[in-house]
Structures are given as structure tokens and as C-alpha cells.
Write a protein that holds these residues in place. Structure first.
Motif, mmCIF file in Angstrom:
data_model
loop_
_atom_site.group_PDB
_atom_site.id
_atom_site.type_symbol
_atom_site.label_atom_id
_atom_site.label_comp_id
_atom_site.label_asym_id
_atom_site.label_seq_id
_atom_site.Cartn_x
_atom_site.Cartn_y
_atom_site.Cartn_z
ATOM 1 N N GLU A 84 3.095 -1.269 -8.388
ATOM 2 C CA GLU A 84 3.184 -0.064 -7.574
ATOM 3 C C GLU A 84 2.086 -0.079 -6.514
ATOM 4 O O GLU A 84 0.948 -0.463 -6.789
ATOM 5 N N ALA A 85 2.437 0.339 -5.314
ATOM 6 C CA ALA A 85 1.463 0.529 -4.251
ATOM 7 C C ALA A 85 1.417 2.025 -3.905
ATOM 8 O O ALA A 85 2.454 2.688 -3.940
ATOM 9 N N PRO A 86 0.245 2.576 -3.620
ATOM 10 C CA PRO A 86 -1.037 1.887 -3.405
ATOM 11 C C PRO A 86 -1.758 1.464 -4.684
ATOM 12 O O PRO A 86 -2.687 0.662 -4.625
ATOM 13 N N LEU A 87 -1.323 1.984 -5.846
ATOM 14 C CA LEU A 87 -1.975 1.593 -7.095
ATOM 15 C C LEU A 87 -1.087 1.988 -8.271
ATOM 16 O O LEU A 87 -0.290 2.915 -8.173
ATOM 17 N N PRO A 88 -1.197 1.249 -9.365
ATOM 18 C CA PRO A 88 -0.411 1.573 -10.564
ATOM 19 C C PRO A 88 -1.130 2.587 -11.431
ATOM 20 O O PRO A 88 -2.301 2.921 -11.198
ATOM 21 N N PRO A 98 -6.699 2.704 -0.421
ATOM 22 C CA PRO A 98 -6.668 3.301 0.914
ATOM 23 C C PRO A 98 -7.572 4.525 1.003
ATOM 24 O O PRO A 98 -7.735 5.273 0.030
ATOM 25 N N ALA A 99 -8.146 4.722 2.177
ATOM 26 C CA ALA A 99 -9.028 5.874 2.377
ATOM 27 C C ALA A 99 -8.263 7.181 2.245
ATOM 28 O O ALA A 99 -8.793 8.182 1.750
ATOM 29 N N GLN A 100 -7.029 7.186 2.694
ATOM 30 C CA GLN A 100 -6.191 8.377 2.631
ATOM 31 C C GLN A 100 -5.043 8.126 1.654
ATOM 32 O O GLN A 100 -4.250 7.210 1.864
ATOM 33 N N MET A 101 -4.980 8.910 0.609
ATOM 34 C CA MET A 101 -3.901 8.808 -0.368
ATOM 35 C C MET A 101 -3.456 10.217 -0.758
ATOM 36 O O MET A 101 -4.261 11.155 -0.732
ATOM 37 N N PRO A 102 -2.173 10.376 -1.145
ATOM 38 C CA PRO A 102 -1.750 11.676 -1.689
ATOM 39 C C PRO A 102 -2.579 12.036 -2.917
ATOM 40 O O PRO A 102 -3.128 11.164 -3.603
ATOM 41 N N SER A 103 -2.654 13.318 -3.209
ATOM 42 C CA SER A 103 -3.483 13.780 -4.325
ATOM 43 C C SER A 103 -3.068 13.135 -5.645
ATOM 44 O O SER A 103 -3.918 12.861 -6.504
ATOM 45 N N PHE A 104 -1.762 12.877 -5.820
ATOM 46 C CA PHE A 104 -1.297 12.248 -7.063
ATOM 47 C C PHE A 104 -1.996 10.911 -7.288
ATOM 48 O O PHE A 104 -2.463 10.612 -8.400
ATOM 49 N N TYR A 105 -2.079 10.089 -6.232
ATOM 50 C CA TYR A 105 -2.687 8.773 -6.384
ATOM 51 C C TYR A 105 -4.211 8.868 -6.465
ATOM 52 O O TYR A 105 -4.844 8.056 -7.157
ATOM 53 N N ARG A 106 -4.830 9.827 -5.810
ATOM 54 C CA ARG A 106 -6.283 10.012 -5.964
ATOM 55 C C ARG A 106 -6.614 10.361 -7.412
ATOM 56 O O ARG A 106 -7.553 9.811 -7.997
ATOM 57 N N GLU A 107 -5.832 11.269 -7.995
ATOM 58 C CA GLU A 107 -6.075 11.667 -9.382
ATOM 59 C C GLU A 107 -5.771 10.529 -10.347
ATOM 60 O O GLU A 107 -6.487 10.324 -11.338
ATOM 61 N N THR A 108 -4.700 9.770 -10.064
ATOM 62 C CA THR A 108 -4.356 8.622 -10.915
ATOM 63 C C THR A 108 -5.451 7.574 -10.869
ATOM 64 O O THR A 108 -5.822 6.991 -11.904
ATOM 65 N N HIS A 109 -5.981 7.318 -9.684
ATOM 66 C CA HIS A 109 -7.058 6.335 -9.541
ATOM 67 C C HIS A 109 -8.270 6.737 -10.377
ATOM 68 O O HIS A 109 -8.843 5.906 -11.107
ATOM 69 N N GLN A 110 -8.664 7.997 -10.329
ATOM 70 C CA GLN A 110 -9.812 8.450 -11.099
ATOM 71 C C GLN A 110 -9.546 8.310 -12.599
ATOM 72 O O GLN A 110 -10.419 7.875 -13.357
ATOM 73 N N ALA A 111 -8.330 8.676 -13.035
ATOM 74 C CA ALA A 111 -7.984 8.536 -14.452
ATOM 75 C C ALA A 111 -7.990 7.071 -14.874
ATOM 76 O O ALA A 111 -8.433 6.732 -15.979
#
Length: 252
Positions: free
Chosen positions: A159-163, A227-240
Motif C-alpha cells: 500500500e502507498a503511501p504506507l501499509p 510524504p510531508a502531506q498525508m491524509p489524517s488516516f495515514y498520519r495516524e496509521t504511521h504513528q501507530a
């Protein structure tokens, strides 16, 4: 192949139909039966062909629309997916119904009829669908390969930008090794993940590279480049993901 993209508030999810001369496979069934209505003309045009459903894994956005496939002959998934229907799948549906009253009233959970442990090959008639267990995102995740088309249906394994690393016991080594084998397989010319962009530099085969780089950084304790700009879903997923990876490393 026909692809249906469902736009949800936080992300998009894809449903794919692969049809041979004798059987057709619906790869994932979306969030609710209403999501599948757009596929009814296509499925009706398949005449007497058996229609099978395959779950890439048991997450809610991949399995809750199956009741719309009234003429299905079987639902196929990894054996770990069948176990999830006794536990977290109904719990998740109950939570969704509490959060969005009325929206999921038409959902009838339909567990897999046929399961496998490592791999399973389906003869569709002129096309072959090879199912392979590839745990990582979840314990029950799988991919599907159509060798005649060079097509890899990646589910949520890429998955992009991140799984999403969605379980505490995830083996990043096993996930990376499994994904790398498909990345190195010269037969694979097209890759369709269930989420992420359908076009552009991070789509298709590149989604394998994006995922592999991200997972390798997690495994090595580095901060993955995102990416510097990501939807909130992917920002939260990245932190988790960062938090889960740190806990996994602490147990080693």
C-alpha cells in the motif's frame, strides 16, 4: 478484470472481479451489500458461470458486502480468516453499527466456506487464480496471482503511501520476504493493491517498493520516509505503526 473503487471518508478500497470461461471470482466484497450493487450488471452478464468470493483478509472493509452475491457458490479465504469471524469481525460490525446507526443494517456476515493454509489454485476456465498466504498486515492476509495476465492482486499486503501493521505479533521479516519474492518475480507485470493510488509513481508495481522500503525501515528501527502531506488516516496509521514496531523490537 473489472475494478470497483469505493470512496470512504478516510480512504478508498477496491473490489476486483476476475472472470474465466467457467468461474468468476469477486476479490473482496466491500463494506456493505449496497457497495456491490454497481457490480450486479456485470455479474448478471456472466450467465451460468459460478461466482466465488475471495477475502484477502477479514477486515471490515473487505468482507461485509458478501450478502449481495446471492448466487455465490463459495467464499474462500485463509484459515485464520475463518477464525476471525468468530471473534473480531462481528465485534467490529457491532462497533460500526454503534457509530453509524442504520448504515450497516443490511450487512450479514458470511464466513468462508473453504479455507487453506499455504496456497490454493482455482481454475476459472482459461484463467488461473493462485491464492498465497502472505501474513504481515494481518495474520490472515493473502495475495492472488493470475499468471496468464501477470496480475498480482495484493490486498493490503502492499500500500502507498504506507501499509498498516495491524497486529502485535506481525513478523516484519516474513512480510518483507514474502513481498520481495513477488517483487522479484518476472511474471508479475501488474499489481493492484486494495488501497492507495490507482495511477501515478506510487501505483502498480511501485507500491511493492514503497511498502518494502517502509517495512525495512520499521524493522531496522529507523524512521520511515513518508510524504510531508498525508491524509489524517495515514498520519495516524504511521504513528501507530511506529509504536507497534517499537514494542515488537523491545520483545526481541
Amino acid at each position: 478484470m473489472h475494478v470497483l473503487t469505493l470512496e470512504l471518508p478516510d480512504f478508498a478500497v477496491r473490489v476486483a472481479v476476475v472472470a474465466g470461461s467457467r468461474r468468476a471470482v469477486v476479490f473482496d466484497t466491500g463494506c456493505r451489500p449496497a457497495d456491490m450493487h454497481a457490480l450486479q450488471p456485470l455479474l448478471a452478464s456472466l450467465e451460468a458461470r459460478d461466482v466465488l468470493a475471495v477475502y484477502s483478509h477479514g477486515d471490515w472493509d473487505h468482507v461485509q458486502g458478501t450478502a449481495a452475491l446471492a448466487d455465490r457458490r463459495a467464499v474462500i479465504a485463509h484459515e485464520a480468516c475463518r477464525a476471525r469471524f468468530e471473534d473480531d469481525v462481528p465485534r467490529r460490525l457491532a462497533r460500526l453499527r454503534g457509530e453509524s446507526p442504520g448504515l450497516y443494517d443490511d450487512v450479514v456476515l458470511i464466513p468462508p466456506d473453504l479455507t487453506f493454509s499455504h496456497s490454493l489454485t482455482l481454475d476459472l476456465g482459461g484463467l488461473t487464480l493462485q491464492l498465497h498466504h502472505l501474513p504481515g498486515h494481518t495474520a490472515d492476509s493473502l495475495v492472488a496471482f493470475v499468471p496468464e495476465r501477470g496480475l498480482l492482486l495484493a490486498g493490503d499486503t502492499a500500500e502507498a503511501p504506507l501499509p498498516c501493521v495491524d497486529w502485535e505479533e506481525a513478523s516484519l521479516d516474513r512480510w518483507i520476504a514474502g513481498l520481495q519474492r513477488w517483487r522479484d518475480d518476472a511474471r508479475v507485470t501488474m499489481v493492484l493493491p486494495s488501497h492507495g493510488p490507482a495511477h501515478g509513481p506510487a501505483a502498480g508495481r511501485e507500491s511493492l517498493d514503497v511498502t518494502l522500503r517502509y517495512l525495512a525501515a520499521l524493522r531496522e528501527g529507523r524512521e520511515p520516509a513518508v510524504p510531508a502531506q498525508m491524509p489524517s488516516f495515514y498520519r495516524e496509521t504511521h504513528q501507530a505503526n511506529l509504536e507497534r514496531a517499537a514494542r515488537m523490537r523491545s520483545r526481541v
